[in-house]
Scaffold this motif. Structure first.
Motif, short mmCIF file in Angstrom:
data_model
loop_
_atom_site.label_atom_id
_atom_site.label_comp_id
_atom_site.label_asym_id
_atom_site.label_seq_id
_atom_site.Cartn_x
_atom_site.Cartn_y
_atom_site.Cartn_z
N ASN A 1 -3.99 -5.84 4.01
CA ASN A 1 -4.34 -4.52 3.49
C ASN A 1 -5.65 -4.03 4.10
O ASN A 1 -6.28 -4.72 4.90
CB ASN A 1 -4.47 -4.58 1.97
CG ASN A 1 -3.13 -4.75 1.25
OD1 ASN A 1 -3.08 -4.74 0.03
ND2 ASN A 1 -2.04 -4.92 1.98
N MET B 1 -6.50 2.93 -4.50
CA MET B 1 -6.80 1.52 -4.72
C MET B 1 -7.46 1.29 -6.07
O MET B 1 -7.14 0.34 -6.79
CB MET B 1 -7.67 0.98 -3.59
CG MET B 1 -6.94 0.85 -2.27
SD MET B 1 -7.98 0.13 -0.98
CE MET B 1 -8.16 1.52 0.12
N GLU C 1 0.87 -1.17 0.00
CA GLU C 1 0.00 0.00 0.00
C GLU C 1 0.91 1.22 0.00
O GLU C 1 1.73 1.39 0.92
CB GLU C 1 -0.88 0.00 1.25
CG GLU C 1 -1.88 -1.15 1.29
CD GLU C 1 -2.75 -1.12 2.53
OE1 GLU C 1 -3.98 -1.18 2.39
OE2 GLU C 1 -2.20 -1.04 3.64
N TRP D 1 -9.61 -3.00 -0.17
CA TRP D 1 -8.80 -3.65 -1.22
C TRP D 1 -9.36 -5.02 -1.56
O TRP D 1 -9.47 -5.40 -2.73
CB TRP D 1 -7.35 -3.74 -0.80
CG TRP D 1 -6.51 -4.43 -1.84
CD1 TRP D 1 -5.95 -5.66 -1.77
CD2 TRP D 1 -6.17 -3.92 -3.14
NE1 TRP D 1 -5.27 -5.96 -2.94
CE2 TRP D 1 -5.39 -4.90 -3.78
CE3 TRP D 1 -6.44 -2.72 -3.80
CZ2 TRP D 1 -4.89 -4.72 -5.08
CZ3 TRP D 1 -5.94 -2.54 -5.09
CH2 TRP D 1 -5.17 -3.54 -5.71
#
Length: 1016
Positions: A386, A364, A350, A390
């Motif tokens: 995450n 995202m 990320e 996501w």
């Protein structure tokens, strides 16, 4: 637990990693009405605490405001900080990047679980008014991500403590929350026992970097929901199992109902009223013949769960998306819905270049569209869970996920590349077992309902031992519907049972073949391969070719998705992308954070051209009559695609047509194409190109997006293949004491006996040669070159490029031509000779013949080229070559032969460290032009060339560690090469370029080209 019991001793105690933290649970959303649930509306039972918080930063615990949580404590004079966000990216503390070593290495002598004296503390204060809808109801707080350990107080009362930066930590505020204004205080410590478990290859940040919110619950609340949508042995019939775990025992007579809708919205199954037996309920729905979920066809069903009070009143409504799929290991193969899967994957952190790991929905969505548009079907969440969103996007858009728990202890067992686990954690140490298992459970319990997740991973690069084996056992017992991954058992085969698959990092293709050819007992994946640092990803096809050769080779995950570079301002206030060490951080691993196939600003790098092609699901081979199409898709046909076929001659489109397709998954077909009769009769080089494009808009791309292409090149020779005649006319030669001038109508060339090269070339009175063409054997070192030690081992070629001696020069004249030839020798390359002969013809074109005479005992050549500088006013290029993006001998499968244009300034790639970039192979013709389209052309006289046009020379690039160190642009640098070394990519710390893409220095080579005026 009272305030007096909260102690800093917890930070360094592996046995204390949660105090009063609520149990982990599924990430489902819940509503008061069915309409809200089915619409996926924002949750009214949540209240965001994101935004501005009062903040105090202390470099060490001893300088923190110890009583800041007390009621009445004044924060006057404090700063403010944005939540979510990292402390270090908002003006406090030290931004630091390290890879394998712990961030305190060499600063403090520590062994686990000791903590460094330097342990920054962020003290956060948020005053909030309790929403009226929560007044009198249970109130909880959810921290979705805090790095690395934190204490929480509400209205002066201690609430709890938690570690694990990447899974939610939630606490019950109910006993201490009050109507009106409340004061939430949080102390975040950068270092804790968790720091020993979070030694990932990333920037070391701290703070509240994911969402924070309050939430309340209905009187009867499904605290946890587990849904399993399975297929039978025929992979046609679906069964959905659902179980509810309530927050508290439900009143007698309470019940739940389940209703399942298919992707089109039709109800396919319903349950009767399910009595809520105490605090649990479960049901099994027979869904009949279902539409299975896969990354190719991500078909999601909707399960509506309603919870009712004894009188039937609706209390809570939940819609949980479900995908019917079966992932299993059968006959040593990983199968999805009965078919062998190949992961065409990437590892993804990320990351945002401005906000670090505090990313949002737009980040995202951008990432998932890039992945889908470039044919990737899988993601490994390196190396931590995450954000929930996501996984929802992966479910919806279609990506296979290896969900990796938050564990990496790289620096405890590997030192400067050597395996040395003398003090490895967690190993088999019992005191680390519970803290590690808690991280596994927190991931599984939150993420278990996402069909995109097919594999649980026990973490990354933490060696082996009983603790990780116990994690694998937990995964299998808790969730037999998924497989278990762990690469580290490769280093200690006693714990081989901790992974269901053979997983290795950066194994060479030959090593993988050796495993696959030796009666393997497990399928193979490369959990990390193709280390994409700087100019890399060369030789990737040697891996993807294994897909067809060995069934047990089931793909891999490129390292990695995006450069971890941060926006920084230089001393003049100009923004640039910075890497480790640029922030004064020591220790650091400098630019090793730049391994992405996507630049840190979210734009796609040229490396993606190769990735997209090699990861394609459709293989196209066009011919004069048809296009042969082989589908390697497992589930999706081609109804969503159209075939566009084109015929080009010498880069010019002659014909284009399109056709619909109906090819099933895994099938092959031949689609006729109708080239006009006689369209390939004329002499020239023809390209028959086939392109598969989206017929309609998709979630991840617009109609017309190309998903795959193929080309066939056909050369039609003239009937009379005699040597082309010389241009008509004569040339005039003036030999002076120092220079040799060759003249014609509208042009002139000047050769120097002293500088030993062409020193002037004028067309229409304009000078085109700013510095003379000279032999070039050196390219600006790539990150991979540095990793193999090339600047040390091949330095003779750098010196040879800097200086040479002309042993002989010669002038010869024939009818209509004059030839000036030079033969160079090199003190650092004894025995090597390079001859360059310039034959000037009556039309002003110059045929340049270059011959290299090799010698034994020298390292391979980085490049064999001539390079010169022209005016920076010639800032545009037009190519007939392989493109459109840069390509190299070992990274050219994704390039296509065609005509394309690009500004010189845009040809170099924006790698973090300046290095060789912008090369094109298969060059037939290159025009270097000014804004009015005038300039000169380089044409291959026989075999295609490799060319590079750049605002900077190889030597300027070699001497710059950052883009901002490059000098102002004064020239356009032109490099014309016979060959250039491939870029490699097996790894960036020692793996050489594969032999077939090297240039042995003991062989002889020749290349020739024609230099002349550009033609409109």
């Amino acid at each position: 637990m009272s305030d007096r019991q909260a102690t800093l001793d917890w930070l360094g105690d592996p046995a204390v990693f949660k105090v009063n933290r609520l149990d982990a649970h599924s990430d489902h959303r819940y509503y008061a009405t069915v309409e809200e649930a089915e619409a996926g509306a924002p949750m009214k039972m949540r209240h965001s605490l994101n935004g501005s918080w009062s903040f105090h930063y202390a470099a060490n615990p001893s300088s923190r405001p110890a009583d800041f949580h007390a009621e009445g404590f004044s924060t006057a004079g404090w700063s403010t900080i944005q939540v979510p966000g990292h402390i270090q990216l908002q003006g406090w503390g030290q931004t630091q990047y390290v890879n394998t070593m712990y961030p305190w290495d060499g600063v403090e002598a520590l062994r686990p679980p000791q903590l460094p004296e330097h342990n920054p503390v962020g003290s956060y204060v948020k005053e909030f008014d309790l929403p009226a809808s929560m007044d009198g109801r249970p109130v909880h707080v959810s921290f979705q991500g805090v790095e690395t350990a934190f204490y929480v107080w509400l209205n002066g009362q201690f609430i709890g403590y938690a570690e694990d930066s990447f899974t939610p930590s939630e606490f019950d505020l109910t006993p201490h929350v009050r109507s009106g204004t409340n004061r939430l205080t949080v102390a975040v410590y950068q270092r804790s026992t968790g720091s020993w478990l979070e030694d990932q290859d990333f920037w070391r940040f701290s703070g509240i970097f994911r969402d924070v919110y309050l939430y309340t619950t209905p009187d009867i609340h499904a605290y946890d929901l587990e849904v399993r949508a399975d297929l039978d042995e025929t992979y046609r019939l679906g069964t959905l199992s659902a179980s509810l775990r309530l927050a508290a025992e439900a009143p007698a007579g309470s019940y739940a109902r389940l209703r399942l809708r298919d992707p089109q919205g039709a109800v396919v199954a319903e349950s009767a009223a399910l009595p809520l037996d105490g605090a649990r309920a479960s049901a099994v729905l027979d869904a009949g013949e279902v539409q299975p979920w896969s990354a190719e066809l991500p078909r999601l069903y909707s399960l509506l769960v309603t919870i009712h009070a004894p009188g039937g009143e609706l209390v809570e409504a939940i819609v949980q998306k479900a995908g019917f799929r079966r992932f299993e290991l059968k006959d040593k193969l990983m199968l999805l819905n009965g078919k062998r899967i190949v992961f065409r994957g990437v590892n993804r952190h990320e990351f945002n270049s401005r906000t670090g790991r505090a990313i949002g929905k737009e980040d995202m969505l951008r990432d998932i569209r890039i992945l889908k548009q470039n044919n990737m079907n899988a993601v490994r969440t390196s190396h931590y869970p995450n954000q929930t969103l996501w996984y929802e996007l992966c479910d919806e858009y279609g990506l296979y996920v290896i969900d990796e728990m938050n564990l990496e202890t790289h620096g405890s067992w590997q030192k400067m590349g050597a395996v040395e686990p003398s003090w490895n954690v967690p190993g088999s140490l019992p005191e680390w077992r519970d803290i590690v298992l808690d991280r596994a459970a927190s991931m599984v319990e939150r993420d278990k309902n996402h069909p995109s997740i097919v594999i649980w991973s026990c973490g990354n690069e933490s060696y082996a031992g009983e603790v990780i084996r116990s994690v694998a056992t937990y995964f299998r017992e808790r969730d037999p519907s998924r497989l278990v991954h762990y690469e580290g058992v490769f280093h200690d085969r006693e714990f081989d049972d901790a992974s269901d698959m053979e997983s290795r990092m950066y194994a060479k293709p030959a090593d993988i073949e050796a495993y696959l050819s030796d009666d393997p007992q497990k399928p193979y994946i490369s959990c990390e391969y193709m280390h994409a640092m700087g100019n890399s990803v060369g030789g990737m096809h040697l891996y993807t070719e294994l897909e067809d050769k060995h069934p047990l080779y089931q793909g891999g995950f490129i390292w990695d998705y995006m450069d971890q570079a941060l926006v920084r301002k230089d001393r003049y206030g100009r923004e640039h992308l910075a890497y480790g060490g640029d922030f004064g951080d020591r220790p650091t691993d400098y630019s090793f954070c730049g391994n992405g196939i996507v630049h840190a600003d979210g734009t796609v790098s040229p490396k993606m051209q190769e990735v997209k092609f090699l990861y394609r699901s459709y293989r196209l081979t066009p011919s004069r009559e048809s296009v042969a199409i082989r589908s390697v898709a497992l589930f999706a046909g081609t109804g969503h695609l159209e075939l566009v076929s084109r015929l080009l001659r010498d880069g010019v489109i002659l014909h284009e047509e399109s056709a619909g397709l109906d090819i099933g998954p895994g099938e092959e077909a031949s689609v006729p194409i109708g080239l006009p009769e006689g369209s390939m009769d004329a002499p020239g080089e023809y390209v028959i190109e086939a392109s598969l494009r989206l017929r309609d808009d998709q979630l991840w791309a617009d109609a017309g997006h190309e998903v795959a292409f193929g080309q066939t090149i056909i050369r039609v020779e003239p009937a009379d293949a005699a040597e082309p005649s010389l241009p008509a006319g004569e040339v005039s030669v003036v030999e002076g004491d120092v220079n040799i001038g060759v003249y014609g109508r509208g042009w002139q060339a000047l050769f120097s006996k002293q500088a030993h090269s062409l020193v002037s070339l004028r067309y229409g009175g304009r000078e085109l040669v700013e510095t003379p063409p000279m032999p070039l054997f050196w390219r600006a070192s790539t990150d991979n070159d540095k990793g193999t030690g090339m600047p040390f081992t091949h330095g003779a070629w750098l010196a040879a490029s800097m200086a040479r001696r002309c042993a002989v020069w010669e002038l010869t004249q024939e009818a209509g031509t004059a030839t000036v030839a030079y033969r160079y020798v090199f003190s650092t390359a004894p025995g090597v000779e390079l001859s360059v002969a310039y034959t000037v013809r009556a039309d002003g074109t110059i045929r340049v013949r270059t011959a290299y005479k090799g010698a034994a005992g020298l390292p391979d050549l980085p490049i064999l080229a001539l390079a010169f500088k022209t005016s920076a006013d010639l800032g545009e290029t037009r190519w007939l070559a392989l493109g459109p993006e840069e390509n190299y001998s070992d990274r050219s499968h994704g390039a296509r032969l065609g005509t394309f244009s690009r500004a010189v300034a845009d040809l170099p790639s924006r790698y973090l460290v300046p290095q060789e970039s912008g090369n094109r192979t298969g060059v037939r013709r290159l025009d270097v032009l000014d804004a009015e389209g005038k300039g000169f052309a380089v044409s291959a006289a026989s075999e295609p060339l490799e060319c590079n046009v750049s605002p900077h020379s190889a030597m300027e690039l070699e001497n710059a560690a950052h883009v901002w160190e490059l000098p102002p642009v004064h020239f356009t640098n032109v490099t014309i090469a016979a060959r250039q070394l491939g870029v490699g990519g097996d790894d960036s710390w020692g793996a050489p370029v594969h032999p077939q893409f090297r240039i042995p220095s003991d062989q002889d080579y020749a290349f020739e080209f024609i230099l002349g005026p550009s033609q409109d």
